[in-house]
Scaffold this motif. Structure first.
Motif, mmCIF file in Angstrom:
data_model
loop_
_atom_site.group_PDB
_atom_site.id
_atom_site.type_symbol
_atom_site.label_atom_id
_atom_site.label_comp_id
_atom_site.label_asym_id
_atom_site.label_seq_id
_atom_site.Cartn_x
_atom_site.Cartn_y
_atom_site.Cartn_z
ATOM 1 N N TRP A 261 0.871 -1.179 0.000
ATOM 2 C CA TRP A 261 0.000 0.000 0.000
ATOM 3 C C TRP A 261 0.906 1.226 0.000
ATOM 4 N N THR A 262 0.565 2.246 -0.792
ATOM 5 C CA THR A 262 1.451 3.403 -0.876
ATOM 6 C C THR A 262 0.668 4.701 -0.898
ATOM 7 N N GLY A 263 1.307 5.773 -0.448
ATOM 8 C CA GLY A 263 0.686 7.090 -0.414
ATOM 9 C C GLY A 263 1.526 8.041 0.423
ATOM 10 N N MET A 264 0.943 9.185 0.753
ATOM 11 C CA MET A 264 1.688 10.194 1.489
ATOM 12 C C MET A 264 1.539 10.015 2.992
ATOM 13 N N PHE A 265 2.650 10.197 3.674
ATOM 14 C CA PHE A 265 2.767 10.125 5.124
ATOM 15 C C PHE A 265 2.704 11.564 5.621
ATOM 16 N N GLU A 266 1.517 12.009 6.009
ATOM 17 C CA GLU A 266 1.268 13.424 6.273
ATOM 18 C C GLU A 266 1.518 13.770 7.736
ATOM 19 N N SER B 200 6.060 13.478 -5.327
ATOM 20 C CA SER B 200 4.809 13.913 -5.956
ATOM 21 C C SER B 200 4.518 13.197 -7.274
ATOM 22 N N ARG B 201 5.449 12.375 -7.741
ATOM 23 C CA ARG B 201 5.251 11.671 -9.014
ATOM 24 C C ARG B 201 4.346 10.461 -8.792
ATOM 25 N N ASP B 202 3.287 10.335 -9.580
ATOM 26 C CA ASP B 202 2.361 9.214 -9.425
ATOM 27 C C ASP B 202 3.054 7.875 -9.636
ATOM 28 N N TRP B 203 4.028 7.824 -10.541
ATOM 29 C CA TRP B 203 4.670 6.557 -10.872
ATOM 30 C C TRP B 203 5.670 6.113 -9.815
ATOM 31 N N TYR B 204 6.095 7.035 -8.957
ATOM 32 C CA TYR B 204 7.151 6.711 -7.985
ATOM 33 C C TYR B 204 6.575 5.990 -6.767
ATOM 34 N N MET B 205 7.236 4.887 -6.387
ATOM 35 C CA MET B 205 6.799 4.088 -5.249
ATOM 36 C C MET B 205 8.029 3.606 -4.489
ATOM 37 N N SER C 32 -0.087 21.937 11.150
ATOM 38 C CA SER C 32 0.237 22.719 9.961
ATOM 39 C C SER C 32 1.368 23.710 10.189
ATOM 40 N N ASP C 33 1.947 23.750 11.400
ATOM 41 C CA ASP C 33 3.026 24.704 11.653
ATOM 42 C C ASP C 33 4.333 24.194 11.062
ATOM 43 N N SER C 34 5.331 25.064 11.028
ATOM 44 C CA SER C 34 6.590 24.746 10.363
ATOM 45 C C SER C 34 7.359 23.623 11.045
ATOM 46 N N THR C 35 7.054 23.350 12.318
ATOM 47 C CA THR C 35 7.771 22.285 13.024
ATOM 48 C C THR C 35 7.212 20.900 12.722
ATOM 49 N N ALA C 36 6.076 20.857 12.024
ATOM 50 C CA ALA C 36 5.449 19.566 11.750
ATOM 51 C C ALA C 36 6.206 18.753 10.720
ATOM 52 N N GLY C 37 7.020 19.408 9.910
ATOM 53 C CA GLY C 37 7.772 18.697 8.889
ATOM 54 C C GLY C 37 6.997 18.562 7.589
ATOM 55 N N LEU C 38 7.616 17.896 6.623
ATOM 56 C CA LEU C 38 7.031 17.722 5.305
ATOM 57 C C LEU C 38 6.430 16.334 5.162
ATOM 58 N N ALA C 39 5.462 16.217 4.250
ATOM 59 C CA ALA C 39 4.907 14.907 3.931
ATOM 60 C C ALA C 39 5.931 14.113 3.128
ATOM 61 N N ASN C 40 6.008 12.830 3.376
ATOM 62 C CA ASN C 40 6.874 11.925 2.636
ATOM 63 C C ASN C 40 6.035 10.777 2.091
ATOM 64 N N LYS C 41 6.442 10.247 0.953
ATOM 65 C CA LYS C 41 5.740 9.072 0.438
ATOM 66 C C LYS C 41 6.196 7.840 1.208
ATOM 67 N N ILE C 42 5.233 6.980 1.534
ATOM 68 C CA ILE C 42 5.519 5.768 2.294
ATOM 69 C C ILE C 42 4.884 4.571 1.592
ATOM 70 N N THR C 43 5.520 3.421 1.712
ATOM 71 C CA THR C 43 4.917 2.159 1.271
ATOM 72 C C THR C 43 4.874 1.221 2.464
ATOM 73 N N VAL C 44 3.692 0.682 2.734
ATOM 74 C CA VAL C 44 3.486 -0.262 3.833
ATOM 75 C C VAL C 44 3.247 -1.645 3.232
ATOM 76 N N PHE C 45 3.996 -2.623 3.708
ATOM 77 C CA PHE C 45 3.872 -4.003 3.247
ATOM 78 C C PHE C 45 3.284 -4.853 4.370
ATOM 79 N N ILE C 46 2.138 -5.471 4.110
ATOM 80 C CA ILE C 46 1.558 -6.424 5.052
ATOM 81 C C ILE C 46 2.020 -7.811 4.616
ATOM 82 N N ALA C 47 2.883 -8.442 5.427
ATOM 83 C CA ALA C 47 3.482 -9.721 5.044
ATOM 84 C C ALA C 47 2.649 -10.902 5.525
#
Length: 256
Positions: A53-58, A214-219, A62-77
């Motif tokens: 499963w993949t998407g943004m890790f938000e 932000s690229r849709d193809w990137y995982m 909303s303040d500047s100390t919260a950091g930026l969103a990163n893309k994450i992939t979660v694998f359920i094994a």
């Protein structure tokens, strides 16, 4: 011979002699852990719950100390008898998790703990809707000084595609000096890192992550893709790296 032609001659002559230990700007390093089932999960067909499963890790807040969103992939094994395990790949880290789940009316609710031996470890609380295939939840860090995260992830299997990206020629064919001679250093850096991104490399450097998240193809699926590069990509990576070096050293008259 003009100065530019002299530079081009020098570059072309040195490409084939580039040292084997040239390091990329964001070096694809070996992961700290090797969670059970990681290799199989990248190739197995998607089942009802196990898989990727993949998407943004938000970040929460909303303040500047919260950091930026990163893309994450979660694998359920594994998911059986109330026990669930897997791993996540995000921001250059690959971290295993395990915990318990319960299922009611097609909704799986799980609490998953990371080991706690990494400063960025925490707890995933998630829900998986087996009918509409949504995975949503929040992540709470063990370190209270860090910001929590929330996420809504898409059901997706990773597939390497050499045609993806803005500079697919770097994966499709051997580049010539003319292909890269007039590119600026930042353009060269993007081209080189896009090779890694096509293989699902999870970048540790923030400025490089932002190029691809932000690229849709990137995982992001791996913290080490060096053995996955094709022979063409290995040769192109070395050439681009060499031109990056000269672009930096000859900034005043290079790439004009």
């Amino acid at each position: 011979m003009t100065p530019k032609n002299l530079l081009l001659f020098a570059l072309t002559a040195t490409v084939s002699f580039t040292a084997c230990n040239n390091k990329p700007a964001d070096k694809p390093v070996k992961s700290e852990t090797a969670p059970i089932g990681s290799a199989a999960l990248l190739s197995q067909p998607l089942s009802a719950v196990t898989g990727s499963w993949t998407g943004m890790f938000e970040p929460d807040g909303s303040d500047s100390t919260a950091g930026l969103a990163n893309k994450i992939t979660v694998f359920i094994a594994q998911l059986a008898d109330g026990n669930i395990s897997g791993y996540s790949v995000c921001a250059g880290n690959e971290r295993p998790f395990s915990g318990n789940y319960e299922e009611q009316k097609g909704i799986i609710k799980a609490t998953l703990n990371e080991p706690g031996n990494n400063k960025y470890d925490g707890v995933f609380e998630l829900e998986i809707n087996k009918e509409n295939k949504n995975l949503t939840g929040k992540w709470t860090p063990f370190n209270k000084a860090l910001t929590g995260r929330h996420y809504t992830l898409e059901r997706k299997n990773f597939k390497y595609d050499p045609s993806e990206g803005e500079q697919p020629n770097a994966s499709a064919r051997l580049l010539s000096a003319n292909d890269v001679n007039n590119l600026l250093k930042d353009e060269l850096r993007y081209m080189r890192n896009e090779i890694y991104a096509r293989h699902g490399y999870s970048f540790k450097l923030k400025e490089v992550r932002q190029m691809f998240d932000s690229r849709d193809w990137y995982m992001p699926v791996s913290t080490d893709v060096r053995k996955k590069l094709t022979p063409i990509e290995v040769r192109n990576e070395k050439m681009i790296k060499n031109f990056e070096k000269y672009a930096e050293e000859s900034y005043d008259d290079y790439g004009r």
